[in-house]
Design an enzyme around this catalytic site. Sequence first.
Site, short mmCIF file in Angstrom:
data_model
loop_
_atom_site.label_atom_id
_atom_site.label_comp_id
_atom_site.label_asym_id
_atom_site.label_seq_id
_atom_site.Cartn_x
_atom_site.Cartn_y
_atom_site.Cartn_z
N TYR A 51 0.83 -1.21 0.00
CA TYR A 51 0.00 0.00 0.00
C TYR A 51 0.86 1.25 0.00
O TYR A 51 2.09 1.19 0.17
CB TYR A 51 -0.96 0.00 1.20
CG TYR A 51 -0.29 0.30 2.53
CD1 TYR A 51 0.54 -0.62 3.15
CD2 TYR A 51 -0.49 1.53 3.17
CE1 TYR A 51 1.14 -0.35 4.36
CE2 TYR A 51 0.12 1.81 4.39
CZ TYR A 51 0.92 0.87 4.98
OH TYR A 51 1.53 1.16 6.17
N LYS A 182 6.47 -1.80 1.93
CA LYS A 182 5.28 -1.20 2.55
C LYS A 182 4.13 -2.19 2.39
O LYS A 182 3.24 -2.04 1.54
CB LYS A 182 4.96 0.17 1.92
CG LYS A 182 4.09 1.02 2.84
CD LYS A 182 4.17 2.49 2.48
CE LYS A 182 3.11 3.33 3.17
NZ LYS A 182 3.29 3.50 4.60
N GLU A 214 12.46 2.03 14.11
CA GLU A 214 11.49 3.07 13.75
C GLU A 214 10.28 2.94 14.66
O GLU A 214 10.22 2.04 15.49
CB GLU A 214 11.08 2.92 12.28
CG GLU A 214 10.42 1.59 11.97
CD GLU A 214 10.06 1.41 10.50
OE1 GLU A 214 10.00 2.40 9.76
OE2 GLU A 214 9.81 0.25 10.11
N LEU A 238 11.15 1.05 7.20
CA LEU A 238 10.54 1.52 5.96
C LEU A 238 11.19 2.87 5.65
O LEU A 238 11.25 3.74 6.53
CB LEU A 238 9.03 1.71 6.14
CG LEU A 238 8.36 2.25 4.88
CD1 LEU A 238 8.21 1.16 3.84
CD2 LEU A 238 7.01 2.86 5.19
#
Length: 336
Positions: A51, A182, A214, A238
């Site tokens: 996505y 993602k 993250e 990411l």
Amino acid sequence: MTAAHGAAPASAGAGSETAEPLVWLNGELTPLSEARIPVLDRGFIFGDGIYEVVPVYVLAVGEGEARVRVPFRIEHHLARLKRSLEKVGIANPFDEAGWRALVARLIEANEAVGALARDGHANVYVQVTRGVAPRGHAFPAAATPTVFAMVNPLKLPADAQREHGVRCVTAEDKRWLNCDIKSTSLLGNVLMAQHAVENDAFETIQLRDGWLTEASSSNVWVVKGGALFAPPRSNRILEGIRYGLIEELAEACGVRFEAREVAGAELREADEILVTSATKEVLAVVSLDGKPVGDGKPGPVYAALYAAYQCAKQREAQLQAQALHARATELQEVEK
Ligand code: PLP
């Protein structure tokens, strides 16, 4: 605790939408409540899909203060979409122009039915799954990717969160080692977002074997002695579209940036911590696991990068307005 520190970012820039949104599903614009996918879609069965989320701002440009809709850094989002699809072996259903046209059509259609305020910032969510096939883990011999897209009001952080910063907590990063994709398989991230909610925090910042990775849906930046640090691009994070942007903005602001691994102890001793994402832009973290970050207030590097971020939005609006103007002039010339 003030509202500034709460878990849910308050709405800003959203319009007063009441009409039912239209969503894109496999080439058709459909009212949201009527959009259906078969239960054997591999996105539903396996989370076998990817996505993107593109922020789309409404900004005023030029002397007449004309308003333009700016899909911010869309070329970077579409490049990441392409990369994610390649990494999981799903055929890209559109080229860049096709994706841009889909996004524009979705926005226009939602504006036309009153589901999206003309002056409201939006975010466009795009999802591609491997498609519908009899259940079996390995790729099916033939399946047509399912393409879904929707547009929602963009909920930017509230003024109080901007002014006072947000509280975060830490947790061990237990996700898989393809975090650069993602992927819609977001259970690890979902659990981390819930961990934040349950701890009255805005985000969970993750560490893998003692090293910063993250947050549940943001990249994390650390400031020490005026310099900015973030974990390098790798399979453990990411690469946010704001990763490259913050690198550019830091350079423009004269802030030294180094991409390098950040130990948990450095995170805890940071002068400032920042989180970035499409919906948060750049936000200051003022408390980590209940202890103040630096002096417990948003710091100067945050202030500089936030201001530069707003200028970058404005610059992109100007460029897009110029491109639209040039295109309109070109068409007039052709029609003469
Ligand atoms: N990391 C994760 C896990 C995310 O989910 C996101 C955004 O949703 C980001 C980083 C930031 O990416 P971007 O700047 O493209 O929004």
